[in-house]
Write an enzyme that holds these catalytic residues in place. Structure first.
Site, PDB file in Angstrom:
ATOM      1  N   ASN A 107      -1.512 -19.269 -51.398  1.00 32.71           N
ATOM      2  CA  ASN A 107      -1.829 -18.475 -52.580  1.00 32.71           C
ATOM      3  C   ASN A 107      -1.361 -17.024 -52.498  1.00 32.71           C
ATOM      4  O   ASN A 107      -1.294 -16.333 -53.514  1.00 32.71           O
ATOM      5  CB  ASN A 107      -3.340 -18.501 -52.853  1.00 32.71           C
ATOM      6  N   HIS A 108      -1.010 -16.544 -51.301  1.00 34.20           N
ATOM      7  CA  HIS A 108      -0.545 -15.153 -51.175  1.00 34.20           C
ATOM      8  C   HIS A 108       0.982 -15.037 -51.130  1.00 34.20           C
ATOM      9  O   HIS A 108       1.503 -13.962 -50.825  1.00 34.20           O
ATOM     10  CB  HIS A 108      -1.130 -14.522 -49.900  1.00 34.20           C
ATOM     11  N   HIS A 129      -8.807 -20.376 -42.214  1.00 34.45           N
ATOM     12  CA  HIS A 129      -8.692 -19.545 -41.006  1.00 34.45           C
ATOM     13  C   HIS A 129      -9.672 -19.908 -39.891  1.00 34.45           C
ATOM     14  O   HIS A 129      -9.821 -19.142 -38.941  1.00 34.45           O
ATOM     15  CB  HIS A 129      -8.858 -18.056 -41.347  1.00 34.45           C
ATOM     16  N   ASN A 164      -0.068 -14.767 -44.643  1.00 33.88           N
ATOM     17  CA  ASN A 164      -0.910 -13.598 -44.375  1.00 33.88           C
ATOM     18  C   ASN A 164      -0.301 -12.680 -43.326  1.00 33.88           C
ATOM     19  O   ASN A 164      -0.995 -11.848 -42.734  1.00 33.88           O
ATOM     20  CB  ASN A 164      -2.298 -14.022 -43.896  1.00 33.88           C
ATOM     21  N   HIS A 169      -5.547 -22.230 -44.635  1.00 40.77           N
ATOM     22  CA  HIS A 169      -6.160 -21.329 -45.612  1.00 40.77           C
ATOM     23  C   HIS A 169      -7.517 -20.782 -45.204  1.00 40.77           C
ATOM     24  O   HIS A 169      -7.793 -19.599 -45.420  1.00 40.77           O
ATOM     25  CB  HIS A 169      -6.294 -21.985 -46.991  1.00 40.77           C
ATOM     26  N   ASP A 224      -2.388 -20.020 -40.197  1.00 38.75           N
ATOM     27  CA  ASP A 224      -2.034 -18.770 -40.864  1.00 38.75           C
ATOM     28  C   ASP A 224      -1.931 -17.602 -39.878  1.00 38.75           C
ATOM     29  O   ASP A 224      -2.907 -17.277 -39.195  1.00 38.75           O
ATOM     30  CB  ASP A 224      -3.088 -18.408 -41.906  1.00 38.75           C
TER      31      ASP A 224
END
Length: 298
Positions: A98-99, A212, A70, A210, A38
């Site tokens: 999810n973002h 990180h 992100n 996810h 990410d």
């Protein structure tokens, strides 16, 4: 020099021994795949801009995937301009999680940009796609990229394993594509690990995103699929999973002065993996962790 008769008739190859693929000492014809975790905020984007082309050149990368959900300035979502910047830096496909819908413009952009994926198990009728087949830049190989999102502690989605089973039946390694890469964007390690075993021997690699934080279980599974539970983030690790640490601590302490989470802006680390995959089988021969820059050590 090692010659391959099946490649010698390619008009793009000037001589019998001039091939643009990579051959190791054992004679395997390999393709190098780079996958980055990410990308978080401005610091993560700056690190990609500064390092990606050099990494691709140094490691003879043939296909590059990053998770960009992100990447926006506030660490939530991705914009069209940011995605286009990534493509200009050499990225072939952007996965998400999810973002993905945190920026309103993404809904329209993903409908016209096939190189940006959203999780395949989002609600039916969601814009865009969760898996596609892409050609490598040299037009020699088809790469299937599948983007999935876990169910536990995540936004409500279709059962990820039921969706994965359906996709597995549609895209078969060495029949429909030459290589298959899976990004499972999930919170818990068991869900990611289960997905790795579910696709073992049927995909080139399964990587988790996810959380990180890169995990230390980089390996090739029994069936030949490369795997890592989480490949980390491209962001400032002097933080709390990419977010400003002082403000995040305030939120944990219920400090009334805490504000909405925002990304840390120190020097970022590039975190991901490089996979050497066999052209003949589509499976992995080697997986190597990539850690570059910032304060994260290998």
């Amino acid at each position: 020099c090692i010659c391959f008769p099946e490649l010698s008739h390619d008009p793009n190859i000037k001589s019998r021994c001039e091939i643009k693929l990579h051959i190791n000492r054992k004679g395997y014809v390999l393709m190098n795949i780079l996958i980055l975790g990410d990308v978080v905020g401005i610091s993560g984007r700056n690190a990609v801009k500064k390092n990606l082309k050099k990494i691709i050149q140094k490691n003879k990368i043939d296909f590059t995937i990053i998770n960009g959900e992100n990447a926006a300035d506030d660490g939530r979502g991705i914009t069209e301009s940011i995605a286009e910047e990534f493509f200009c830096e050499g990225v072939d496909v952007i996965t998400s999680g999810n973002h993905i819908w945190d920026k309103q413009e993404t809904t329209n952009y993903i409908s016209k940009e096939n190189r940006l994926l959203r999780p395949a198990n989002l609600a039916a009728g969601s814009p865009g796609s969760g898996f596609r087949i892409y050609m490598t830049k040299n037009k020699k190989f088809k790469v299937g990229v599948i983007n999935l999102m876990g169910n536990v502690f995540m936004r409500k989605t279709e059962n990820v394993f039921e969706k994965a089973k359906k996709i597995k039946e549609k895209i078969k390694l060495k029949k429909d594509v030459d290589f298959i890469v899976i990004d499972i964007h999930a919170e818990i390690t068991s869900e990611k690990m289960a997905m790795g075993h579910f696709f073992d021997g049927l995909s080139t690699c399964v990587v988790g995103t996810h959380t990180h934080v890169p995990t230390a279980d980089t390996r090739i599974l029994d069936g030949g699929t490369a795997y890592q539970t989480d490949i980390g983030m491209c962001g400032d690790y002097n933080s709390i999973i990419g977010m400003n640490k002082e403000n995040s601590l305030k939120k944990f302490l219920n400090d009334k002065n805490a504000v909405q989470h925002f990304p840390a802006v120190g020097e970022a680390t590039i975190s991901g993996i490089i996979i050497e995959a066999d052209q003949n089988t589509g499976l992995a021969k080697k997986i190597t962790r990539l850690i570059k820059g910032g304060n994260l050590t290998k």
